[in-house]
Design an enzyme around this catalytic site. Structure first.
Site, PDB file in Angstrom:
ATOM      1  N   ASN A  73      40.412 -14.453  97.315  1.00  0.00           N
ATOM      2  CA  ASN A  73      39.672 -15.681  97.061  1.00  0.00           C
ATOM      3  C   ASN A  73      40.584 -16.886  97.271  1.00  0.00           C
ATOM      4  O   ASN A  73      41.794 -16.736  97.447  1.00  0.00           O
ATOM      5  CB  ASN A  73      39.106 -15.684  95.632  1.00  0.00           C
ATOM      6  N   HIS A  74      40.008 -18.064  97.286  1.00  0.00           N
ATOM      7  CA  HIS A  74      40.757 -19.309  97.454  1.00  0.00           C
ATOM      8  C   HIS A  74      40.580 -20.156  96.198  1.00  0.00           C
ATOM      9  O   HIS A  74      39.553 -20.062  95.517  1.00  0.00           O
ATOM     10  CB  HIS A  74      40.241 -20.091  98.669  1.00  0.00           C
TER      11      HIS A  74
END
Length: 206
Positions: A73-74
């Site tokens: 994820n970011h």
């Protein structure tokens, strides 16, 4: 497809040095098992599917093509989601000395129980747990935990129905056939649910 220490790995598959395969595991085509991921015995991962860092796949699982288990994820709470702030060395190595690294919590990898079937093109997000015996429909994006023996479909994935009634689900979870020896599992009459349960109860002494 060569046999390596009880595992069957295609020539194009990739397994990180610090990943763990509980033999026998089968990897088809370009399947990838990333760092610190684990895959249980008699599970297979089809081509172009990836079990990402820290992901856990139980025993007797069937993972279709183009599946992602726990992709990265970011950080969305920052001014930017770009990896220049935390992983520039991976994407733009020539600029690793230009941008300082500010790590963030990637969340724990996805956890897949035992005897789970994941259809083609499905994605299970990080920090999600899929219970034993569950089925993930093709193309589904799973953003929250999935109950044991539940069938989920859609984007985002929603509960469709259970494979069995509540009593049967509880019985199967208690019997945990996937923890038995290979010899014991080989004698389960899989074609008949009632006979299977009767055999397992006798074996477990319940």
């Amino acid at each position: 497809m060569p046999k390596i220490k009880g595992n069957y790995l295609s020539a194009k598959s990739k397994v990180a040095d610090c990943a763990t395969l509980e033999a026998p595991v089968r990897l088809y085509g370009s399947a990838r098992i990333r760092e610190k991921a684990t895959v249980g015995r008699f599970s297979f991962v089809n081509t172009r599917s990836t079990v990402y860092q820290g992901g856990k796949v139980g025993r007797y699982c069937s993972i279709g093509k183009n599946v992602e288990v726990g992709p990265f994820n970011h950080p969305m709470e920052r001014i930017s989601t770009s990896p220049v702030s935390y992983h520039v060395h991976l994407h733009f190595p020539d600029f690793k000395d230009t941008f300082p690294s500010h790590p963030f919590d990637l969340k724990s990898g996805a956890v897949i129980g035992n005897d789970v079937w994941i259809g083609t093109n499905a994605m299970i997000m990080r920090n999600v747990t899929v219970g034993d015996g569950a089925v993930i429909g093709a193309g589904s994006i799973v953003t929250k935990d999935v109950e044991p023996y539940s069938i989920v479909v859609g984007t985002p994935a929603q509960h469709l129905r259970y494979r069995f009634d509540e009593q049967t689900r509880a019985t199967l979870l208690g019997l945990a056939w996937w923890d038995l020896s290979v010899e014991e599992v080989s004698k389960i009459p899989f074609h008949d649910l009632e006979e299977s349960v009767a055999y397992l109860k006798h074996l477990r002494g319940v």
